[in-house]
Structures are given as C-alpha cells and as structure tokens.
Enzyme design. Structure first.
Site, PDB file in Angstrom:
ATOM      1  N   TYR A 109      10.724   4.952   1.420  1.00  0.00           N
ATOM      2  CA  TYR A 109      11.716   4.019   1.916  1.00  0.00           C
ATOM      3  C   TYR A 109      13.357   3.907   1.523  1.00  0.00           C
ATOM      4  CZ  TYR A 109       8.132   1.332   4.520  1.00  0.00           C
ATOM      5  OH  TYR A 109       7.151   1.190   5.431  1.00  0.00           O
ATOM      6  N   ASP A 122       0.837  -1.235  -0.067  1.00  0.00           N
ATOM      7  CA  ASP A 122      -0.114   0.142  -0.055  1.00  0.00           C
ATOM      8  C   ASP A 122       0.836   1.322   0.124  1.00  0.00           C
ATOM      9  OD1 ASP A 122       1.072   0.134   2.505  1.00  0.00           O
ATOM     10  OD2 ASP A 122      -0.826   0.072   3.582  1.00  0.00           O
TER      11      ASP A 122
HETATM   12  C1  G6P Z   1       3.381   0.879   4.936  1.00  0.00           C
HETATM   13  C2  G6P Z   1       4.133  -0.110   4.385  1.00  0.00           C
HETATM   14  C3  G6P Z   1       4.045  -1.478   4.899  1.00  0.00           C
HETATM   15  C4  G6P Z   1       4.430  -1.410   6.361  1.00  0.00           C
HETATM   16  C5  G6P Z   1       3.772  -0.233   7.002  1.00  0.00           C
HETATM   17  C6  G6P Z   1       4.495   0.075   8.451  1.00  0.00           C
HETATM   18  O1  G6P Z   1       2.155   0.820   4.786  1.00  0.00           O
HETATM   19  O2  G6P Z   1       3.825  -0.201   2.994  1.00  0.00           O
HETATM   20  O3  G6P Z   1       4.898  -2.418   4.169  1.00  0.00           O
HETATM   21  O4  G6P Z   1       4.558  -2.568   6.991  1.00  0.00           O
HETATM   22  O5  G6P Z   1       3.950   0.852   6.476  1.00  0.00           O
HETATM   23  O6  G6P Z   1       3.643   0.656   9.309  1.00  0.00           O
HETATM   24  P1  G6P Z   1       3.782   0.598  11.001  1.00  0.00           P
HETATM   25  O7  G6P Z   1       2.528   1.710  11.306  1.00  0.00           O
HETATM   26  O8  G6P Z   1       3.584  -0.714  11.299  1.00  0.00           O
HETATM   27  O9  G6P Z   1       5.179   1.340  11.209  1.00  0.00           O
HETATM   28 MN    MN Z   2       4.693  -2.049   1.993  1.00  0.00          MN
END
Ligand code: G6P
Ligand code: MN
Length: 444
Positions: free
Chosen positions: A266, A174
C-alpha cells in the site's frame, strides 16, 4: 470466560468475506467450539443472502443441529450473550467506496479505499459505524472479545482508543499475511516457519527481517534479491486479479529503489502516486471491479440456493483472511500466545515514535489480549518521517471527527502524503462533505 458453547457474532454479516470466515470457523471447531452464529447487519437483504449461503454451508457439513444460525438487524438480539464479535463493517457499502475512489481522481489525486483522501472519507464514515458497534458491545456483551477488521484500521482504532479505552478489542489487518503468503508460494517457502519483524501504521509499514526457523537465519535479504530478479505473481486466492498483479509489481519497484526493507504494497500510493494514478481508470475503479465480480458472484450463489438448484453452488477462495481471524480468536480462547500483526497503541514498541500513535507491530495474543513486541531498535529517518506525517494527518482527522472541526479536517487532508497542495485538499474535502451527507459528522 466460557470455553465452549460459544456465541459468535459477525457484525457486517452481509459482507462477501463472511463465507471465508465461517469456512475457517467450521474447520477450527476443535479449538474453537462455537454453537451459535449470528449475522448482524443493517442491510437486511444482503444479510439474508449471506444467511442463505451460510445455512447451506452448515447443512453440507451436517452442522445445522449443532450450530444455531441467526440473522438480525437488532443490536440487542445480536450482541446479548455474545462471546466473540468479528467486526467487518463497510459503512456506505461499495457505492460509497466508489465515491471515495473517484472524487480524488477528479482532481488528479490518488483514489483508493483506505489510502489517500479516499481513505479519509471512508474513515469519517467508518468511525461513526464502528463506535456504534462498540457501544452495543459495551451495553449488551461487556465481557465479549471484539476482533475488528473494519477499515481504515488506524483511523478507527485511534477513535476507539479515545472513546472506549477499556474495551476488549483487537484490531487486525490481513495484508501482512497476504504479502507473506504471496511471497512464500511464489518462491517456495513455508511462511509457518517465519518469525517476521514488521513495523508501521496500518497499510503503511515495512518488514525489517524475516527469521526462518527451518534454516535458522534471516531470509529477508534473499527474498529481496529474488524480488529484484523474479516477478511476483498473484497467489491462488487472487488468481486472475490484475489489480493485485499491479500491486506486486509496484512492490518490486519500491524494493528496487529503496532497498533493505520489504514495504507494505500500500505504500505505492504514498511513494508513487503518479504511477498509481496512471494505471487506474477514473471511471472504472477497484469498487467497480469488486461490484461486478465478487459481489455479483455472491448474489448469484444466494439466488441459486433459494431456487434450490442442484450441483456445485459455492465458489469462493479468500486465502488466509478467514483463517487469520479464526486463529486469533482461538489464541485468545486457549491462551495460546500465537504471534500476529496487530494495530495497537505504540507505547514504546517503536522506540523513537510517539507513544500514542496507533502502530502495526507483531504481538502475542492470549487470554488477556495483545502483548505487543518491542522492536528494540530505532527506525530510520525515512520511515520515521513518512510515518510521523501520516500519523499526524490521521490524528487530525480523528480530532476533526470528535470536535466537528472543518479546520482540523482541512489540515488532515492537506497533510495527507498523497496531496501536493491545499487547493485540491479543500476542493476534495468540500466534495466529500456533500457526497457523504449524514454518513459524516457535521463539520463546522
Ligand atoms: C486487503 C486489505 C484490506 C482491504 C482489501 C481490499 O485485504 O488488507 O484492508 O479491504 O485488501 O480488497 P478488495 O478485493 O475489496 O479490493
Ligand atoms: Mn487491511
């Protein structure tokens, strides 16, 4: 394929992302008529928290008669008769995410859940977990569609490509829609008008154009210009989240120093590891923030529901995440050929990159699955070089998994773009072997 009375399974049902998915499923019932929803998880207690929350949501929507809700830890119960499986595993849970983030930081390297060596640690756990799910699908529901969001996406999809080349599966992340949504809401666009061109590996890519249908031109140059001048604030769904604010600030730094393209946020971990290390507290990483925030909040919601408390209990906003998954499933079911970013075998989509790389590119999605769109141009040497090194490192790690090879794992760790020397690579690998125990394959 069945068109109604669909049975949907959420693998990793206990995840805090489940309510967002179910919310989107409920609002999309017109185009995605499901009558059965199964939460499958190996963690019975987390799965039951989620069962309480989802049951409560269905009741509020007066859907308890129309949708049968099941919770189970038994693969046969979960997957038999399934039409769609949404997979969002987090093997080892948040506790192991914390380990992934903290061990590399002990040696002065990036500590992140999907990028750098933390991502590789997670990868070897995740491959094992996801291959298990795919084997259940093959056994109990060979005609079902598996929509996968399990991280780290390139690694797990590469492993599945090798072990189950014929499974009906889409791999999606996403992040691109979160980037698009954040930019659109900050700068006053409607991203539904956009036809973006994007290429990369997962969490490692660039937009080269964004065609806006409402003005009939590529608006990426003007977005880049605005990024130069105006700060990008977190969108509603990440409101108050400092980590994301830092990520958007780093994205602006990348567009400033490497103009012409919009990078996936990222990439900060690969291009500016020094800075990300500086602004991360090694004793309180993202895993801690999520455990003390989202995870606690969700547990509290389940507690209130069990205690039959009155008043507003549900409190979550996951942005477009759940809707994205739902739209993809509906596009398969109704053969809509909507366009999504997917992780697919390259096969020429990026013409000057090896064919067997798992890449993230736009694709049309219909009844026969994904039809990736070729870029029809060669990518530049800077992006290509970064991707080739990262892709080789990822391939070596997947080799290490299947061959139980310590040597290949060490090569993968050393080649990872966040690593400056084979010394920390080896120390971190050895620490991870110990910390992961049976979550990892044995490496000899
Ligand atoms: C985004 C990335 C995901 C990841 C997430 C982490 O949505 O696409 O791959 O896992 O961020 O989010 P968080 O709130 O768990 O750090
Ligand atoms: Mn992701």
């Amino acid at each position: 394929m069945k068109k109604d009375n669909l049975k949907v399974v959420i693998a990793g049902g206990g995840s805090t992302y489940t309510p967002g998915i179910v919310q989107a499923m409920i609002s999309s019932r017109g185009k995605f008529p499901f009558t059965s929803l199964t939460l499958y998880d190996i963690d019975e207690s987390r799965n039951d928290d989620m069962y309480q929350i989802i049951d409560y949501m269905l009741e509020k929507e007066s859907l308890t008669k129309e949708v049968s809700l099941t919770e189970t830890t038994q693969p046969e119960v979960a997957f038999s008769e399934a039409d769609f499986i949404f997979s969002q595993l987090r093997v080892g849970g948040m506790k192991m995410r914390e380990v992934d983030e903290k061990i590399p930081m002990k040696y002065g390297l990036v500590g992140q859940e999907t990028c750098g060596l933390g991502g590789f640690s997670y990868g070897l756990r995740s491959i094992k977990g996801l291959l298990e799910i795919v084997s259940y699908v093959e056994q109990y529901a060979p005609n079902a569609w598996l929509l996968n969001y399990t991280n780290p996406e390139t690694l797990v999809s590469e492993a599945v490509r090798r072990a189950f080349p014929n499974v009906k599966m889409l791999n999606a992340c996403d992040m691109t829609i979160s980037i698009e949504e954040t930019i659109a809401t900050n700068y006053g666009y409607n991203r539904k008008n956009w036809i973006p061109v994007y290429y990369g590996l997962n969490h490692f890519g660039w937009y080269s154009s964004i065609y806006d249908k409402s003005v009939d031109r590529d608006i990426l140059p003007e977005i880049l210009e605005r990024l130069e001048k105006e700060r990008l604030h977190v969108a509603d769904f990440n409101a108050g989240d400092d980590t994301w604010q830092e990520a958007w600030d780093m994205m602006r730094l990348m567009t400033k120093n490497f103009p012409g393209y919009l990078p996936n946020n990222y990439l900060e971990y690969y291009l500016y590891p020094n800075r990300t290390i500086e602004h991360t507290d090694p004793s309180y990483t993202r895993a801690n923030i999520v455990m003390d925030g989202r995870e606690k909040k969700t547990k509290e919601m389940a507690r209130k529901i069990r205690a039959k408390e009155k008043g507003e209990i549900l409190d979550f906003n996951f942005g477009e995440h759940g809707q994205y998954i739902m739209d993809m499933a509906a596009s398969i079911l109704n053969d809509q050929h909507d366009r999504f970013m997917l992780i697919v075998p390259n096969q020429g989509a990026i013409p000057n990159l090896r064919d067997d790389a798992m890449v993230e590119v736009p694709a049309y999605v219909g009844r026969s699955g994904a039809e990736p769109i070729s870029l029809r141009f060669a990518i530049n040497d800077f992006h290509k070089g970064l991707m080739e090194a990262q892709n080789a490192a990822e391939k070596l790690l997947v080799d290490a998994y299947f061959e139980h090879s310590y040597q290949k794992a060490l090569q993968a760790f050393t080649l990872n773009q966040t690593v400056y020397s084979a010394d920390p690579a080896k120390q971190i690998l050895d620490d991870f072997i110990e910390a992961n125990g049976n979550y990892w394959p044995e490496l000899n």
